[in-house]
Design an enzyme around this catalytic site. Sequence first.
Site, PDB file in Angstrom:
ATOM      1  N   ARG A 218      39.523  65.697  20.184  1.00  0.00           N
ATOM      2  CA  ARG A 218      39.325  66.870  19.332  1.00  0.00           C
ATOM      3  C   ARG A 218      40.600  67.190  18.549  1.00  0.00           C
ATOM      4  O   ARG A 218      40.593  67.423  17.365  1.00  0.00           O
ATOM      5  CB  ARG A 218      38.977  68.070  20.210  1.00  0.00           C
ATOM      6  CG  ARG A 218      37.592  68.564  19.978  1.00  0.00           C
ATOM      7  CD  ARG A 218      37.332  69.805  20.715  1.00  0.00           C
ATOM      8  NE  ARG A 218      38.240  69.984  21.846  1.00  0.00           N
ATOM      9  CZ  ARG A 218      38.178  71.000  22.684  1.00  0.00           C
ATOM     10  NH1 ARG A 218      37.265  71.911  22.513  1.00  0.00           N
ATOM     11  NH2 ARG A 218      39.021  71.113  23.692  1.00  0.00           N
ATOM     12  N   SER A 219      41.723  67.205  19.278  1.00  0.00           N
ATOM     13  CA  SER A 219      42.989  67.453  18.585  1.00  0.00           C
ATOM     14  C   SER A 219      43.902  66.244  18.792  1.00  0.00           C
ATOM     15  O   SER A 219      43.780  65.533  19.794  1.00  0.00           O
ATOM     16  CB  SER A 219      43.645  68.718  19.131  1.00  0.00           C
ATOM     17  OG  SER A 219      43.640  68.674  20.534  1.00  0.00           O
TER      18      SER A 219
ATOM     19  N   ILE B 287      34.592  55.912  32.511  1.00  0.00           N
ATOM     20  CA  ILE B 287      35.222  56.391  33.757  1.00  0.00           C
ATOM     21  C   ILE B 287      35.286  57.917  33.730  1.00  0.00           C
ATOM     22  O   ILE B 287      36.065  58.512  34.482  1.00  0.00           O
ATOM     23  CB  ILE B 287      36.638  55.784  33.965  1.00  0.00           C
ATOM     24  CG1 ILE B 287      37.505  55.964  32.711  1.00  0.00           C
ATOM     25  CG2 ILE B 287      36.554  54.323  34.359  1.00  0.00           C
ATOM     26  CD1 ILE B 287      38.985  55.591  32.926  1.00  0.00           C
ATOM     27  N   ALA B 288      34.479  58.530  32.862  1.00  0.00           N
ATOM     28  CA  ALA B 288      34.553  59.991  32.697  1.00  0.00           C
ATOM     29  C   ALA B 288      33.405  60.679  33.455  1.00  0.00           C
ATOM     30  O   ALA B 288      33.543  60.983  34.647  1.00  0.00           O
ATOM     31  CB  ALA B 288      34.533  60.326  31.217  1.00  0.00           C
ATOM     32  N   ARG B 289      32.299  60.891  32.779  1.00  0.00           N
ATOM     33  CA  ARG B 289      31.110  61.465  33.408  1.00  0.00           C
ATOM     34  C   ARG B 289      29.882  60.788  32.805  1.00  0.00           C
ATOM     35  O   ARG B 289      29.831  60.536  31.591  1.00  0.00           O
ATOM     36  CB  ARG B 289      31.020  62.973  33.163  1.00  0.00           C
ATOM     37  CG  ARG B 289      31.994  63.818  33.997  1.00  0.00           C
ATOM     38  CD  ARG B 289      31.679  63.782  35.496  1.00  0.00           C
ATOM     39  NE  ARG B 289      32.565  64.608  36.286  1.00  0.00           N
ATOM     40  CZ  ARG B 289      33.678  64.194  36.887  1.00  0.00           C
ATOM     41  NH1 ARG B 289      34.080  62.934  36.754  1.00  0.00           N
ATOM     42  NH2 ARG B 289      34.395  65.018  37.620  1.00  0.00           N
TER      43      ARG B 289
ATOM     44  N   GLU C 232      23.959  60.772  40.246  1.00  0.00           N
ATOM     45  CA  GLU C 232      24.688  60.003  41.268  1.00  0.00           C
ATOM     46  C   GLU C 232      24.261  60.468  42.644  1.00  0.00           C
ATOM     47  O   GLU C 232      24.119  61.679  42.853  1.00  0.00           O
ATOM     48  CB  GLU C 232      26.193  60.201  41.079  1.00  0.00           C
ATOM     49  CG  GLU C 232      26.672  59.643  39.739  1.00  0.00           C
ATOM     50  CD  GLU C 232      28.168  59.866  39.487  1.00  0.00           C
ATOM     51  OE1 GLU C 232      28.856  60.416  40.364  1.00  0.00           O
ATOM     52  OE2 GLU C 232      28.637  59.491  38.409  1.00  0.00           O
TER      53      GLU C 232
ATOM     54  N   HIS D  67      31.442  55.617  41.364  1.00  0.00           N
ATOM     55  CA  HIS D  67      32.338  56.745  41.036  1.00  0.00           C
ATOM     56  C   HIS D  67      33.592  56.730  41.936  1.00  0.00           C
ATOM     57  O   HIS D  67      33.798  57.645  42.739  1.00  0.00           O
ATOM     58  CB  HIS D  67      31.590  58.089  41.161  1.00  0.00           C
ATOM     59  CG  HIS D  67      32.263  59.184  40.370  1.00  0.00           C
ATOM     60  ND1 HIS D  67      31.567  60.225  39.796  1.00  0.00           N
ATOM     61  CD2 HIS D  67      33.573  59.396  40.061  1.00  0.00           C
ATOM     62  CE1 HIS D  67      32.423  61.033  39.175  1.00  0.00           C
ATOM     63  NE2 HIS D  67      33.644  60.547  39.323  1.00  0.00           N
ATOM     64  N   ILE D  68      34.387  55.681  41.753  1.00  0.00           N
ATOM     65  CA  ILE D  68      35.583  55.521  42.594  1.00  0.00           C
ATOM     66  C   ILE D  68      36.874  55.555  41.767  1.00  0.00           C
ATOM     67  O   ILE D  68      37.896  55.021  42.186  1.00  0.00           O
ATOM     68  CB  ILE D  68      35.515  54.215  43.426  1.00  0.00           C
ATOM     69  CG1 ILE D  68      35.282  52.978  42.523  1.00  0.00           C
ATOM     70  CG2 ILE D  68      34.441  54.308  44.509  1.00  0.00           C
ATOM     71  CD1 ILE D  68      35.456  51.644  43.245  1.00  0.00           C
ATOM     72  N   GLY D  69      36.802  56.215  40.605  1.00  0.00           N
ATOM     73  CA  GLY D  69      37.964  56.240  39.707  1.00  0.00           C
ATOM     74  C   GLY D  69      39.278  56.586  40.394  1.00  0.00           C
ATOM     75  O   GLY D  69      40.292  55.926  40.211  1.00  0.00           O
TER      76      GLY D  69
HETATM   77  C1  DGY Z   1      37.508  63.469  38.834  1.00  0.00           C
HETATM   78  O1  DGY Z   1      38.567  63.786  39.382  1.00  0.00           O
HETATM   79  O2  DGY Z   1      36.955  64.193  38.014  1.00  0.00           O
HETATM   80  C2  DGY Z   1      36.942  62.175  39.251  1.00  0.00           C
HETATM   81  O3  DGY Z   1      35.806  61.849  38.541  1.00  0.00           O
HETATM   82  C3  DGY Z   1      36.668  62.205  40.734  1.00  0.00           C
HETATM   83  O4  DGY Z   1      37.053  60.995  41.299  1.00  0.00           O
END
Ligand code: DGY
Length: 330
Positions: free
Chosen positions: A179-180, A237-239, A268, A287-289
Amino acid sequence: MNKPVVYITRTLPEAQLQTLADHAEIRMWKEADIPVPEEVLAAEAAEADGLLTMMSDPVTDELLEKAPKLKVIANMAVGYDNIDMKAADRHGVYVCHTPDVLSDTTADLGWTLLLASARQVTSAADYVKAGRWTGWGPFMFAGQQVHQATIGIIGMGSIGTAVARRARGFDMTIYYHNRSRNAAAEEETGAVWMEKNDLLENVDFVVLTAPLTEETKGMIDAEALERMKPTAHLINIARGPLVDEAALENALREKKIAGAGLDVFSNEPIGADHPLLQLENVTALPHIGSAAVPTRQTMIELAGLNIKDVLQGTQPRTAVPEHREKPPRS
Ligand code: DGY
């Protein structure tokens, strides 16, 4: 005097909660890997002064309505889209999260997915283990080249910057959309800001690191996927809800893009029969980021310290951006 009550929605190690335990009575859900049922969470929240939650726990208006003592929710995640922020504001509850401490670990995982998707690592590994490798072939599992390719990062916060930093080591051209503008990231990594559509059309790897908001929900839809190169890969790797999964499935099936590396999904855990998981060109993770032991330990400790701060009447160290200036509820 009775200590304030803090409910934790998973079984977490005591070592990282020691400081919190000195200031509060800790109650915990009895499972480490199974979410607390919503009715149990609601009943516990009704008696709690603080909650330590996971990003998979929905914190609703209804729950907050029935939690008269609640002063603070510390989410063990950087994202906090599981929490109804308008309701938290109405009820005067602080919301805290765990930014920065997980950025490098999450970027590492983003890169794991990028490399795995580009070089077909999971398919190739399955092939060997299944005993299907009968001889070497010049183009067997020949994928995309990563070094000197072009990467486009959507969301240039702390995780996006960490992804860009790693891209420099691969001698890549780095574009980003946010956005910015992020002048510090530009200076450090050489990343260049681009309009979203231009970025989608020009890069070999699109990496999503933006938070889930009304603005970002569904941002990668059929039209966005249509813009990407047929050789490009999408890494999320976000949502999950940033991506229209039906449109992604279609794009992957019809080879409109080459592959996807997904750590997150709209629902999930994703079911094994989900159409996306049937595709060879999808690399999927649960979801193991941020799932590296020291990172998770630091996240737990930070979440506990945020709760302690609020219970002691001071500003929590990592309130969510909307609550950074908010005075504690007396
Ligand atoms: C977060 O911190 O938002 C991650 O998705 C969780 O592992």
